[in-house]
Design a protein around this motif. Structure first.
Motif, PDB file in Angstrom:
ATOM      1  N   GLN A 157       7.817  13.844  12.989  1.00  0.00           N
ATOM      2  CA  GLN A 157       8.446  13.256  10.959  1.00  0.00           C
ATOM      3  C   GLN A 157       6.867  12.524  10.947  1.00  0.00           C
ATOM      4  O   GLN A 157       6.480  12.044  11.190  1.00  0.00           O
ATOM      5  N   PHE A 158       6.867  12.740   9.468  1.00  0.00           N
ATOM      6  CA  PHE A 158       5.473  11.816   8.411  1.00  0.00           C
ATOM      7  C   PHE A 158       5.621  10.979   7.566  1.00  0.00           C
ATOM      8  O   PHE A 158       7.308  10.521   7.652  1.00  0.00           O
ATOM      9  N   ILE A 159       4.828  10.193   7.760  1.00  0.00           N
ATOM     10  CA  ILE A 159       4.820   8.962   6.218  1.00  0.00           C
ATOM     11  C   ILE A 159       4.780  10.086   4.555  1.00  0.00           C
ATOM     12  O   ILE A 159       3.115   9.728   4.850  1.00  0.00           O
ATOM     13  N   GLU A 160       4.854  10.091   4.384  1.00  0.00           N
ATOM     14  CA  GLU A 160       5.430  11.339   3.183  1.00  0.00           C
ATOM     15  C   GLU A 160       5.435   9.878   2.126  1.00  0.00           C
ATOM     16  O   GLU A 160       6.685  10.158   1.366  1.00  0.00           O
ATOM     17  N   GLY A 161       3.853   9.556   1.599  1.00  0.00           N
ATOM     18  CA  GLY A 161       4.934   8.684   0.595  1.00  0.00           C
ATOM     19  C   GLY A 161       5.716   7.082  -0.393  1.00  0.00           C
ATOM     20  O   GLY A 161       6.425   7.220  -0.676  1.00  0.00           O
ATOM     21  N   TYR A 162       5.118   6.492   1.174  1.00  0.00           N
ATOM     22  CA  TYR A 162       5.517   5.680   1.435  1.00  0.00           C
ATOM     23  C   TYR A 162       4.977   4.365   1.153  1.00  0.00           C
ATOM     24  O   TYR A 162       4.344   4.139   1.492  1.00  0.00           O
ATOM     25  N   ASP A 163       5.754   3.509   0.614  1.00  0.00           N
ATOM     26  CA  ASP A 163       4.814   1.622  -0.460  1.00  0.00           C
ATOM     27  C   ASP A 163       5.733   1.283   1.154  1.00  0.00           C
ATOM     28  O   ASP A 163       6.803   0.912   1.288  1.00  0.00           O
ATOM     29  N   VAL A 164       4.389   0.970   2.008  1.00  0.00           N
ATOM     30  CA  VAL A 164       4.605  -0.740   3.196  1.00  0.00           C
ATOM     31  C   VAL A 164       4.250  -1.668   2.714  1.00  0.00           C
ATOM     32  O   VAL A 164       2.860  -1.891   1.841  1.00  0.00           O
ATOM     33  N   TYR A 165       5.326  -2.635   2.548  1.00  0.00           N
ATOM     34  CA  TYR A 165       5.232  -3.987   2.070  1.00  0.00           C
ATOM     35  C   TYR A 165       4.510  -4.544   2.889  1.00  0.00           C
ATOM     36  O   TYR A 165       4.535  -4.814   3.761  1.00  0.00           O
ATOM     37  N   PRO A 166       3.436  -6.247   2.444  1.00  0.00           N
ATOM     38  CA  PRO A 166       3.035  -6.650   3.790  1.00  0.00           C
ATOM     39  C   PRO A 166       4.232  -7.350   4.633  1.00  0.00           C
ATOM     40  O   PRO A 166       5.402  -7.335   4.437  1.00  0.00           O
ATOM     41  N   LEU A 167       3.636  -6.940   5.956  1.00  0.00           N
ATOM     42  CA  LEU A 167       4.497  -7.299   6.967  1.00  0.00           C
ATOM     43  C   LEU A 167       5.574  -6.865   7.683  1.00  0.00           C
ATOM     44  O   LEU A 167       6.351  -7.243   8.169  1.00  0.00           O
ATOM     45  N   PHE A 212       1.061  -0.835   0.163  1.00  0.00           N
ATOM     46  CA  PHE A 212      -0.451  -0.285  -0.299  1.00  0.00           C
ATOM     47  C   PHE A 212       1.465   1.241  -0.252  1.00  0.00           C
ATOM     48  O   PHE A 212       1.707   1.436   0.201  1.00  0.00           O
ATOM     49  N   GLY A 213       0.615   2.332  -1.370  1.00  0.00           N
ATOM     50  CA  GLY A 213       1.485   3.552  -1.211  1.00  0.00           C
ATOM     51  C   GLY A 213       0.477   4.276   0.566  1.00  0.00           C
ATOM     52  O   GLY A 213      -0.625   4.196   0.046  1.00  0.00           O
ATOM     53  N   ILE A 214       1.386   4.612   1.139  1.00  0.00           N
ATOM     54  CA  ILE A 214       0.755   5.294   2.239  1.00  0.00           C
ATOM     55  C   ILE A 214       1.118   7.062   2.316  1.00  0.00           C
ATOM     56  O   ILE A 214       2.504   7.283   2.412  1.00  0.00           O
ATOM     57  N   HIS A 215       0.245   8.020   2.933  1.00  0.00           N
ATOM     58  CA  HIS A 215       0.533   8.947   2.763  1.00  0.00           C
ATOM     59  C   HIS A 215      -0.247   9.576   4.423  1.00  0.00           C
ATOM     60  O   HIS A 215      -0.906   9.329   4.584  1.00  0.00           O
ATOM     61  N   LEU A 216       0.876  10.143   5.714  1.00  0.00           N
ATOM     62  CA  LEU A 216       0.356  10.798   6.307  1.00  0.00           C
ATOM     63  C   LEU A 216       1.179  12.059   6.654  1.00  0.00           C
ATOM     64  O   LEU A 216       2.308  12.147   7.016  1.00  0.00           O
ATOM     65  N   GLU A 217       0.436  13.091   6.437  1.00  0.00           N
ATOM     66  CA  GLU A 217       1.196  14.589   6.040  1.00  0.00           C
ATOM     67  C   GLU A 217       0.618  15.607   6.959  1.00  0.00           C
ATOM     68  O   GLU A 217      -0.466  15.037   7.819  1.00  0.00           O
ATOM     69  N   LEU A 277      -3.633  18.443  29.394  1.00  0.00           N
ATOM     70  CA  LEU A 277      -3.110  17.314  28.832  1.00  0.00           C
ATOM     71  C   LEU A 277      -3.484  16.206  29.381  1.00  0.00           C
ATOM     72  O   LEU A 277      -3.137  14.834  29.109  1.00  0.00           O
ATOM     73  N   GLY A 278      -4.780  15.682  30.270  1.00  0.00           N
ATOM     74  CA  GLY A 278      -5.263  14.228  31.045  1.00  0.00           C
ATOM     75  C   GLY A 278      -5.978  14.039  29.856  1.00  0.00           C
ATOM     76  O   GLY A 278      -6.729  12.905  30.067  1.00  0.00           O
ATOM     77  N   GLN A 279      -7.032  14.811  28.772  1.00  0.00           N
ATOM     78  CA  GLN A 279      -7.984  14.466  27.530  1.00  0.00           C
ATOM     79  C   GLN A 279      -6.928  14.992  26.279  1.00  0.00           C
ATOM     80  O   GLN A 279      -7.281  15.744  26.004  1.00  0.00           O
ATOM     81  N   ILE A 280      -7.006  14.246  25.671  1.00  0.00           N
ATOM     82  CA  ILE A 280      -5.951  14.401  24.785  1.00  0.00           C
ATOM     83  C   ILE A 280      -6.651  13.683  22.938  1.00  0.00           C
ATOM     84  O   ILE A 280      -7.427  12.409  23.394  1.00  0.00           O
ATOM     85  N   ASP A 281      -7.572  14.389  22.049  1.00  0.00           N
ATOM     86  CA  ASP A 281      -7.818  13.354  21.160  1.00  0.00           C
ATOM     87  C   ASP A 281      -7.403  13.311  19.978  1.00  0.00           C
ATOM     88  O   ASP A 281      -6.757  14.658  19.569  1.00  0.00           O
ATOM     89  N   VAL A 282      -6.329  12.326  19.141  1.00  0.00           N
ATOM     90  CA  VAL A 282      -6.398  12.358  18.496  1.00  0.00           C
ATOM     91  C   VAL A 282      -6.652  11.577  16.841  1.00  0.00           C
ATOM     92  O   VAL A 282      -7.462  10.910  16.895  1.00  0.00           O
ATOM     93  N   GLN A 283      -6.494  12.757  15.896  1.00  0.00           N
ATOM     94  CA  GLN A 283      -7.911  11.854  14.597  1.00  0.00           C
ATOM     95  C   GLN A 283      -7.254  12.032  13.155  1.00  0.00           C
ATOM     96  O   GLN A 283      -6.187  12.857  12.993  1.00  0.00           O
ATOM     97  N   ILE A 284      -6.922  10.944  12.937  1.00  0.00           N
ATOM     98  CA  ILE A 284      -6.459  10.247  11.594  1.00  0.00           C
ATOM     99  C   ILE A 284      -7.315   9.980  10.481  1.00  0.00           C
ATOM    100  O   ILE A 284      -7.820   9.887  10.589  1.00  0.00           O
ATOM    101  N   GLN A 285      -7.081  11.048   9.082  1.00  0.00           N
ATOM    102  CA  GLN A 285      -7.035  10.541   8.074  1.00  0.00           C
ATOM    103  C   GLN A 285      -5.973  10.342   6.840  1.00  0.00           C
ATOM    104  O   GLN A 285      -5.512  11.215   6.659  1.00  0.00           O
ATOM    105  N   LEU A 286      -6.185   8.697   7.202  1.00  0.00           N
ATOM    106  CA  LEU A 286      -4.839   8.597   6.032  1.00  0.00           C
ATOM    107  C   LEU A 286      -5.248   8.379   4.868  1.00  0.00           C
ATOM    108  O   LEU A 286      -5.854   8.231   4.497  1.00  0.00           O
ATOM    109  N   ARG A 287      -3.944   8.440   3.531  1.00  0.00           N
ATOM    110  CA  ARG A 287      -4.150   8.640   2.283  1.00  0.00           C
ATOM    111  C   ARG A 287      -3.484   6.861   2.025  1.00  0.00           C
ATOM    112  O   ARG A 287      -2.900   6.705   1.934  1.00  0.00           O
ATOM    113  N   VAL A 288      -4.366   6.831   1.680  1.00  0.00           N
ATOM    114  CA  VAL A 288      -3.938   4.993   0.620  1.00  0.00           C
ATOM    115  C   VAL A 288      -3.821   4.690  -0.572  1.00  0.00           C
ATOM    116  O   VAL A 288      -4.622   4.758  -1.372  1.00  0.00           O
ATOM    117  N   ASP A 289      -2.898   4.489  -1.237  1.00  0.00           N
ATOM    118  CA  ASP A 289      -3.377   4.443  -3.139  1.00  0.00           C
ATOM    119  C   ASP A 289      -3.712   5.733  -3.374  1.00  0.00           C
ATOM    120  O   ASP A 289      -4.394   5.644  -3.997  1.00  0.00           O
TER     121      ASP A 289
END
Length: 173
Positions: free
Chosen positions: A87-97, A59-64, A113-125
């Motif tokens: 440090q981000f994941i910019e245009g990286y191919d994640v191979y099986p395993l 899968f081609g991954i982008h998390l920028e 800082l006792g309550q932290i919410d993190v929202q992620i929207q990954l881009r795949v291929d």
């Protein structure tokens, strides 16, 4: 986004068989290249976002920049995100395993800082996935937050864990 995950939980992507992601290692931490002047008076923390491929194809991954949102406290105020130290994941191919990990440095008022919410929207291929949400806080252990040691916490992560366990029980009844 139906329900939040607790920091440390893996979230599978149904539309991409074998691909999963998690937010983990939420801890107070100073950035490696020094503090940003805009974060004066704020407490720094770091978190990791790991994407793992347990499927049979790559899968081609982008998390920028802009795909991660961090909110603090009960009012959901935006955290200061230190893009220079992160440090981000910019245009990286994640191979099986294989895995790829992004490390994010952020800062906020210590009281929030006792309550932290993190929202992620990954881009795949080159396709956007649905947004996913993780909740946690500094001072909470991932094992305690995920319910491994019931009754050890009374924070938001423990409340979310209890809610999710109750929902699962209702769904099987």
């Amino acid at each position: 986004m139906c329900e939040p995950n607790v920091v440390g939980d893996w979230q599978e992507y149904e539309e991409h068989a074998g691909l999963r992601v998690r937010v983990h290692r939420l801890e107070q931490s100073e950035p490696p290249r020094g503090r940003d002047d805009a974060a004066e008076g704020l407490t720094y923390f770091s978190l990791r976002v790991t994407v793992e491929n347990r499927g049979g194809r790559r899968f081609g991954i982008h998390l920028e920049d802009g795909q991660i949102d961090v909110r603090l406290g009960p009012d959901g105020e935006s955290a200061f995100l230190d893009w220079r130290n992160s440090q981000f994941i910019e245009g990286y191919d994640v191979y099986p395993l294989r895995r790829a990990t992004a490390v994010l440095f952020a800062a906020g008022p210590e009281a929030a800082l006792g309550q932290i919410d993190v929202q992620i929207q990954l881009r795949v291929d080159e396709e956007w996935t649905a947004r996913r949400l993780w909740v946690g806080g500094l001072g909470l252990q991932e094992a305690a937050a995920s319910g491994a040691h019931p009754g050890t916490g009374c924070g938001v992560a423990h409340q979310v864990s209890t809610f999710l366990r109750d929902q699962a029980e209702e769904g099987t009844a």
